[in-house]
Design an enzyme around this catalytic site. Structure first.
Site, mmCIF file in Angstrom:
data_model
loop_
_atom_site.group_PDB
_atom_site.id
_atom_site.type_symbol
_atom_site.label_atom_id
_atom_site.label_comp_id
_atom_site.label_asym_id
_atom_site.label_seq_id
_atom_site.Cartn_x
_atom_site.Cartn_y
_atom_site.Cartn_z
ATOM 1 N N GLY A 64 0.823 -1.191 0.000
ATOM 2 C CA GLY A 64 0.000 0.000 0.000
ATOM 3 C C GLY A 64 0.863 1.249 0.000
ATOM 4 N N GLY A 112 0.476 -5.171 0.837
ATOM 5 C CA GLY A 112 -0.733 -5.086 0.044
ATOM 6 C C GLY A 112 -0.656 -5.814 -1.278
ATOM 7 N N GLU A 135 5.783 -6.140 7.884
ATOM 8 C CA GLU A 135 5.211 -5.047 8.670
ATOM 9 C C GLU A 135 5.861 -4.824 10.020
ATOM 10 O OE1 GLU A 135 2.542 -5.861 5.409
ATOM 11 O OE2 GLU A 135 3.549 -7.173 6.842
ATOM 12 N N ASP A 143 -1.165 -7.390 7.662
ATOM 13 C CA ASP A 143 -2.588 -7.169 7.427
ATOM 14 C C ASP A 143 -2.964 -7.795 6.081
ATOM 15 O OD1 ASP A 143 -1.289 -5.191 5.873
ATOM 16 O OD2 ASP A 143 -2.959 -3.797 6.062
#
Length: 352
Positions: A64, A112, A135, A143
């Protein structure tokens, strides 16, 4: 520049994330464009399958838009929350899409990127592929349903990748269940051409696939399983690793201790919780709770600053040690939100 290229080629819908200068990182406009194309093709009889890839030779999708997340962490949290809500909707949509989705994860595929590629029913990697959920290195937990993918890896390999921000090449990706086929990058155009001509998907991908060779993680699984298996805490994992007189465990200790203490403890619980989940929606709702809490935690902005913005690689985590992160602090990340993630309920069967 059009950052998502959506077009029909023969009998397939082609979706290309087209932001190569940013390693095809996803922003909100790109996420919405991908969702719009999927919506348009769902009931289009001319489109029998979807092929998802990335522009350029370096990355499928590096994740992302981390700059947006940093700005939101130090400013308006609503910006990142909106991004995550729609990104997670996209991840679930791709997992449950009623037509086959083939993800060509050629090059860097992180965060992402694994969210949009890793849940597709047909996942292809190449000799250039590097898959990771890194992360913890920026003060966040995996995530985009990443904990679900990592939790399903053999033994403790997924937890190892999560806590070390480790990278998987094509062989490791196949061994860990993060991908299904290895196809050399120079064969991708021919593969797509055959799919566009209506060739059967699984048989066609298999025809172009090659053995990527031995998986390094498979050879390391013995000590990885001993280190992580049933360890009640991150501290116990480190204690076990430090007792092993091998290069792999020593490098692992260095990787884990460099990450954010809070993120490590939350990630340990998140991956183990995901092992008991049966749907991607369950994991994405957990992800949204965790990211919402990390967005207001000092480590996320600091981690992005140190790794991405200033690049000094010297984050100042708060708290700075694992011992300072107690069980109630970890538990708070998993508590229900006043505004939970709401994902559309669809009747389509989740691809295994």
């Amino acid at each position: 520049m059009t950052t998502v290229l959506a077009r029909v080629q023969g009998s397939i819908g082609r979706l290309t994330v087209n932001r190569p200068d940013a390693l095809n990182a996803l922003d909100l406009a790109m996420i919405r464009a991908l969702l719009a194309a999927l919506d348009a093709w769902e009931d289009d009889p001319a489109v029998t399958a979807v092929v998802l890839d990335g522009a350029g030779e370096r990355a499928f999708c590096a994740g992302g838009d981390i700059g947006v997340v940093h700005s939101s962490a130090v400013g308006d949290p609503a910006i990142a929350l909106t991004l995550w809500r729609e990104e997670y909707r996209l991840d679930a949509r791709l997992a449950r899409y009623p037509k086959p989705v083939v993800a060509l994860m050629d090059g860097i595929t992180m965060g992402g990127g694994l969210g949009i590629g890793g849940h597709a029913p047909v996942r292809v990697v190449t000799e250039r592929s590097v898959l990771a959920m890194p992360e913890v290195a920026i003060g966040l937990a995996p995530d985009v349903g990443g904990a679900l993918l990592l939790g399903r890896a053999p033994g403790e390999l997924g937890l190892h990748l999560a806590l070390t921000a480790g990278r998987a090449d094509a062989a490791d990706a196949l061994h860990c269940g993060l991908a299904d086929h290895h196809v050399p990058s120079d064969r991708l155009p021919a593969l797509v051409g055959d799919l566009a001509a209506g060739a059967p998907i699984e048989a066609t991908v298999t025809k172009y696939a090659e053995d990527p060779g031995p998986a390094p993680l498979a050879a390391a699984r013995c000590w990885i399983d001993r280190a992580y298996g049933d360890a009640p805490s991150v501290e116990d994992v480190l204690y076990r690793l430090e007792a092993m007189d091998e290069p792999g465990p020593r490098e692992t200790v260095a990787a884990i201790t460099a990450a954010a203490p809070t993120a490590l403890k939350v990630t340990l619980r998140a991956v183990r919780a995901a092992r008991e989940m049966t749907t991607i929606e369950q994991c994405l709702r957990q992800d949204y709770r965790l990211c919402s809490r990390f967005l207001r935690h000092p480590d996320l902005a600091e981690g992005i600053r140190a790794a991405i913005l200033d690049k000094d690689r010297a984050p100042r985590w708060r708290p700075g040690t694992l011992a300072e992160v107690d069980d109630p602090a970890v538990e708070a990340f998993f508590a229900p939100l006043a505004d939970e993630l709401d994902l559309p309920v669809r009747c389509h069967v989740l691809h295994p």
